[in-house]
Structures are given as structure tokens and as C-alpha cells.
Write a protein that holds these residues in place. Structure first.
Motif, PDB file in Angstrom:
ATOM      1  N   HIS A 119       9.166   2.667   2.493  1.00  0.00           N
ATOM      2  CA  HIS A 119       9.971   2.315   4.003  1.00  0.00           C
ATOM      3  C   HIS A 119       9.826   3.607   4.912  1.00  0.00           C
ATOM      4  O   HIS A 119       9.662   3.383   5.933  1.00  0.00           O
ATOM      5  CB  HIS A 119      11.394   1.951   3.768  1.00  0.00           C
ATOM      6  CG  HIS A 119      12.036   1.078   4.946  1.00  0.00           C
ATOM      7  ND1 HIS A 119      11.242   0.338   5.606  1.00  0.00           N
ATOM      8  CD2 HIS A 119      13.038   1.424   5.748  1.00  0.00           C
ATOM      9  CE1 HIS A 119      11.992   0.025   6.721  1.00  0.00           C
ATOM     10  NE2 HIS A 119      13.157   0.491   6.619  1.00  0.00           N
ATOM     11  N   LYS A 120       9.744   4.592   4.186  1.00  0.00           N
ATOM     12  CA  LYS A 120       9.609   6.006   4.928  1.00  0.00           C
ATOM     13  C   LYS A 120       8.240   6.109   5.545  1.00  0.00           C
ATOM     14  O   LYS A 120       8.054   6.745   6.699  1.00  0.00           O
ATOM     15  CB  LYS A 120       9.968   7.370   4.278  1.00  0.00           C
ATOM     16  CG  LYS A 120      11.337   7.271   4.181  1.00  0.00           C
ATOM     17  CD  LYS A 120      12.011   8.579   3.333  1.00  0.00           C
ATOM     18  CE  LYS A 120      13.339   8.538   2.920  1.00  0.00           C
ATOM     19  NZ  LYS A 120      13.947   9.498   2.071  1.00  0.00           N
ATOM     20  N   THR A 121       7.137   5.797   4.840  1.00  0.00           N
ATOM     21  CA  THR A 121       5.788   5.992   5.183  1.00  0.00           C
ATOM     22  C   THR A 121       5.070   4.848   5.755  1.00  0.00           C
ATOM     23  O   THR A 121       3.941   5.040   6.405  1.00  0.00           O
ATOM     24  CB  THR A 121       4.918   6.544   4.010  1.00  0.00           C
ATOM     25  OG1 THR A 121       5.065   5.434   2.974  1.00  0.00           O
ATOM     26  CG2 THR A 121       5.512   8.004   3.313  1.00  0.00           C
ATOM     27  N   CYS A 122       5.505   3.731   5.366  1.00  0.00           N
ATOM     28  CA  CYS A 122       4.888   2.557   5.918  1.00  0.00           C
ATOM     29  C   CYS A 122       4.779   2.471   7.469  1.00  0.00           C
ATOM     30  O   CYS A 122       5.904   2.308   8.168  1.00  0.00           O
ATOM     31  CB  CYS A 122       5.324   1.161   5.431  1.00  0.00           C
ATOM     32  SG  CYS A 122       4.621  -0.362   6.077  1.00  0.00           S
ATOM     33  N   PRO A 123       3.694   2.403   8.084  1.00  0.00           N
ATOM     34  CA  PRO A 123       3.703   2.420   9.677  1.00  0.00           C
ATOM     35  C   PRO A 123       4.321   1.322  10.196  1.00  0.00           C
ATOM     36  O   PRO A 123       4.964   1.520  11.363  1.00  0.00           O
ATOM     37  CB  PRO A 123       2.118   2.410  10.271  1.00  0.00           C
ATOM     38  CG  PRO A 123       1.277   2.822   8.671  1.00  0.00           C
ATOM     39  CD  PRO A 123       2.212   2.571   7.694  1.00  0.00           C
ATOM     40  N   TYR A 124       4.352   0.140   9.545  1.00  0.00           N
ATOM     41  CA  TYR A 124       5.232  -1.010  10.033  1.00  0.00           C
ATOM     42  C   TYR A 124       6.642  -0.959  10.135  1.00  0.00           C
ATOM     43  O   TYR A 124       7.411  -1.092  11.012  1.00  0.00           O
ATOM     44  CB  TYR A 124       4.628  -2.344   9.423  1.00  0.00           C
ATOM     45  CG  TYR A 124       3.360  -2.970   9.593  1.00  0.00           C
ATOM     46  CD1 TYR A 124       3.256  -4.182  10.420  1.00  0.00           C
ATOM     47  CD2 TYR A 124       2.256  -2.402   9.181  1.00  0.00           C
ATOM     48  CE1 TYR A 124       2.214  -4.644  10.798  1.00  0.00           C
ATOM     49  CE2 TYR A 124       1.095  -3.075   9.373  1.00  0.00           C
ATOM     50  CZ  TYR A 124       0.972  -4.116  10.410  1.00  0.00           C
ATOM     51  OH  TYR A 124      -0.238  -4.567  10.705  1.00  0.00           O
ATOM     52  N   SER A 125       6.972  -0.156   8.827  1.00  0.00           N
ATOM     53  CA  SER A 125       8.454   0.217   8.783  1.00  0.00           C
ATOM     54  C   SER A 125       8.757   1.372   9.986  1.00  0.00           C
ATOM     55  O   SER A 125       9.841   1.001  10.654  1.00  0.00           O
ATOM     56  CB  SER A 125       8.782   0.767   7.634  1.00  0.00           C
ATOM     57  OG  SER A 125       8.753  -0.134   6.449  1.00  0.00           O
ATOM     58  N   LYS A 126       7.895   2.060  10.253  1.00  0.00           N
ATOM     59  CA  LYS A 126       8.323   3.177  11.092  1.00  0.00           C
ATOM     60  C   LYS A 126       8.457   2.370  12.535  1.00  0.00           C
ATOM     61  O   LYS A 126       9.319   2.647  13.429  1.00  0.00           O
ATOM     62  CB  LYS A 126       7.074   4.187  11.365  1.00  0.00           C
ATOM     63  CG  LYS A 126       7.104   5.119  10.084  1.00  0.00           C
ATOM     64  CD  LYS A 126       6.146   5.958  10.285  1.00  0.00           C
ATOM     65  CE  LYS A 126       5.851   7.192   8.931  1.00  0.00           C
ATOM     66  NZ  LYS A 126       4.649   8.015   9.120  1.00  0.00           N
ATOM     67  N   MET A 127       7.593   1.542  12.799  1.00  0.00           N
ATOM     68  CA  MET A 127       7.475   0.861  14.301  1.00  0.00           C
ATOM     69  C   MET A 127       8.677  -0.115  14.239  1.00  0.00           C
ATOM     70  O   MET A 127       9.359  -0.164  15.414  1.00  0.00           O
ATOM     71  CB  MET A 127       6.248  -0.096  14.208  1.00  0.00           C
ATOM     72  CG  MET A 127       6.278  -0.839  15.458  1.00  0.00           C
ATOM     73  SD  MET A 127       4.801  -2.004  15.531  1.00  0.00           S
ATOM     74  CE  MET A 127       5.102  -3.032  14.413  1.00  0.00           C
ATOM     75  N   SER A 128       9.080  -0.557  13.169  1.00  0.00           N
ATOM     76  CA  SER A 128      10.508  -1.598  13.348  1.00  0.00           C
ATOM     77  C   SER A 128      11.603  -0.754  13.381  1.00  0.00           C
ATOM     78  O   SER A 128      12.539  -1.235  13.883  1.00  0.00           O
ATOM     79  CB  SER A 128      10.426  -2.751  12.194  1.00  0.00           C
ATOM     80  OG  SER A 128      10.337  -1.794  10.897  1.00  0.00           O
ATOM     81  N   GLY A 133       0.732  -1.230   0.009  1.00  0.00           N
ATOM     82  CA  GLY A 133      -0.015  -0.035  -0.009  1.00  0.00           C
ATOM     83  C   GLY A 133       0.758   1.322  -0.258  1.00  0.00           C
ATOM     84  O   GLY A 133       0.410   2.255  -0.693  1.00  0.00           O
ATOM     85  N   ALA A 134       1.802   1.272   0.711  1.00  0.00           N
ATOM     86  CA  ALA A 134       2.904   2.467   0.686  1.00  0.00           C
ATOM     87  C   ALA A 134       3.472   2.621  -0.568  1.00  0.00           C
ATOM     88  O   ALA A 134       3.749   3.741  -1.147  1.00  0.00           O
ATOM     89  CB  ALA A 134       3.871   2.172   1.789  1.00  0.00           C
TER      90      ALA A 134
END
Length: 149
Positions: A129-138, A71-72
Motif C-alpha cells: 500500500h505504501k509502494t503501489c502507484p494506485y494506492s499513492k494516487m488514492s 505486483g507491489a
């Protein structure tokens, strides 16, 4: 992250507007059952590496992250006035391991964007990778490797 007097403090921006809340009720831990409040999720859980009929939290995390990452990338493609190519996919691998600090996760995202040159594909991956909330969380919490395949 901010560092002050040999301590590290994570700085985050709080949510201003909740867009969606996923709710589950889980019993039995890794060998239990998890159900969503809307009834769309009703799964048996099984510990990784043990016989059983259920899934495990690492598989669920991998599925959620890969779906969100696509989605991102779709959002990033739209911002570049293009469409995400048909046949695009993300293979996510989430490892449960241990070290001297106890249990730890690490992850790999393998991304396939057919028909795009490497530079354009990497642009979409970096933006996602900058906008995906899962990427931000990890980010900064677990070892993550993202590659184009």
C-alpha cells in the motif's frame, strides 16, 4: 500534506524517469469506446447499472489497482526474501457515489494470501500500500478500506 493558513496543499515528488506511458483514445464518454495506441485494448464502455455490453471506468480502475497491488506485494515479498504465495489474489471493489460535493469514488481491496500468518500477510499488504502507484494516487483522496480475507 502540508497545512498553511487553513489551506491544505498536497506535496508530491514529481516523476524523474518515465518507465511506461499508457495511451488511450476514448470517444463517447461512459457509453463510448476506448482504444489503446498499441491496439491491445479495444473496449466498449457502458455506464454502470445500465444495460449494455461494455465495461465501465470503475471496473477498469478496480482491475488496474488490483493488478498493480499484487505486483507491489510481490516486490515486498521479494524484499523479505520470500515469494508471494500461489493462489494469492485481490478482490477490488470501486464504488461510484455522490455526496454534497458531487460524484465521489470509494474503494475496498480484499486480499487473500494463502498459507501466510496474519502478521506476515499484513506486513506485505502494508508495504504494498505504501509502494503501489494506485494506492499513492488514492491516498487522502478517496475512502479506501484494505482487508485480509
Amino acid at each position: 500534506m502540508e497545512t498553511n493558513n487553513n489551506t491544505t496543499t498536497k506535496v508530491f515528488t514529481p516523476v524523474e524517469k518515465v518507465l511506461y506511458t499508457g495511451r488511450t483514445h476514448t470517444t463517447g464518454g461512459r457509453d463510448g469506446v476506448s482504444r489503446s495506441d498499441d491496439g491491445k485494448l479495444d473496449i466498449q464502455l457502458t455506464s454502470p447499472g445500465f444495460p449494455g455490453f461494455g465495461t465501465n471506468p470503475e471496473q477498469l480502475f478496480a482491475a488496474g489497482w488490483s493488478a498493480c497491488f499484487i505486483g507491489a506485494m510481490r516486490l515486498a515479498a521479494g524484499q523479505q526474501h520470500m515469494k508471494l504465495p500461489e493462489g494469492s489474489y485481490v478482490d477490488a471493489e470501486v464504488d461510484l457515489g455522490s455526496n454534497t460535493n458531487g460524484f465521489q469514488l470509494q474503494a475496498r481491496l480484499k486480499i487473500h494470501l494463502p498459507g501466510l500468518d496474519t502478521e506476515t500477510a499484513q506486513l506485505l499488504v502494508d508495504a504494498a500500500h505504501k509502494t503501489c502507484p494506485y494506492s499513492k494516487m488514492s491516498r487522502g483522496n478517496i475512502d479506501v478500506n484494505i482487508s485480509l480475507v
